[in-house]
Design a protein around this motif. Structure first.
Motif, PDB file in Angstrom:
ATOM      1  N   ILE A 282       0.837  -1.207   0.000  1.00 29.39           N
ATOM      2  CA  ILE A 282       0.000   0.000   0.000  1.00 29.39           C
ATOM      3  C   ILE A 282       0.868   1.252   0.000  1.00 29.39           C
ATOM      4  N   ASP A 283       1.944   1.253   0.794  1.00 32.87           N
ATOM      5  CA  ASP A 283       2.875   2.385   0.776  1.00 32.87           C
ATOM      6  C   ASP A 283       3.400   2.620  -0.634  1.00 32.87           C
ATOM      7  N   LEU A 284       3.787   1.539  -1.299  1.00 32.31           N
ATOM      8  CA  LEU A 284       4.327   1.644  -2.662  1.00 32.31           C
ATOM      9  C   LEU A 284       3.281   2.182  -3.630  1.00 32.31           C
ATOM     10  N   GLU A 285       2.034   1.744  -3.460  1.00 28.35           N
ATOM     11  CA  GLU A 285       0.963   2.239  -4.333  1.00 28.35           C
ATOM     12  C   GLU A 285       0.714   3.728  -4.084  1.00 28.35           C
ATOM     13  N   ILE A 286       0.738   4.141  -2.825  1.00 30.48           N
ATOM     14  CA  ILE A 286       0.566   5.563  -2.504  1.00 30.48           C
ATOM     15  C   ILE A 286       1.672   6.379  -3.168  1.00 30.48           C
TER      16      ILE A 286
END
Length: 162
Positions: free
Chosen positions: A9-13
């Motif tokens: 999720i961090d990477l997607e953000i």
């Protein structure tokens, strides 16, 4: 900085914000199927961890009469890691990037100016003030085919914490 742990999720953000830094938390939440408060907390943590370092606007160089792009290879007498040259090159406003490089030269710098005359003036004044420069080689860009600051974010599913 190398020990920053990021989940999927961090990477997607990061990927979404890299494409559009003006994207709202509500829009990010909608895209990722999360609550806006959860996204806000994650963005704050990404900033605190140093994974998200800046929100910027990209300006068309032609709109501000910065039509000439050049790369300058610089060799200094002290070799790689000359702290004084690092500091002085980094302080020159016209220089956009300073990179230590391998090979015959020590640095590669990227500069944007309005004209070849301004580039020549820069070489005569700004670079001349830096001690220990042995030589420079300048490459002027005729046409830019592709230029962006987008970092390809690979989502490593093995380390996924979400």
């Amino acid at each position: 900085m190398h020990d920053i742990q990021l989940d999927r999720i961090d990477l997607e953000i990061l990927d979404y914000l890299q494409k559009n830094s003006r994207m709202t938390n509500a829009d990010l939440a909608r895209e990722l199927g999360m609550a806006p408060s959860g996204i806000l907390e994650r963005v704050r943590k990404l900033e605190q961890k140093g994974a998200l370092v800046q929100y910027t606007a990209r300006v068309n160089p032609e709109a501000v009469n910065q039509n000439l792009l050049a790369f300058i290879f610089i060799k200094v007498a002290d070799g790689l890691g000359c702290d004084e040259a690092d500091k002085l090159l980094s302080e020159i406003e016209a220089i956009q990037e300073v990179h230590h490089i391998t090979g015959e030269d020590c640095y590669l710098v990227k500069i944007r100016v309005s004209s070849s005359g301004e580039l020549m003036q820069f070489m005569k004044t700004s670079l001349r003030n830096i001690p220990n420069i042995v030589s420079t080689r300048t490459t002027i860009v005729l046409e830019t085919v592709k230029e962006n600051q987008h970092i390809v974010i690979k989502r490593d599913t093995e380390n996924d914490e979400s």
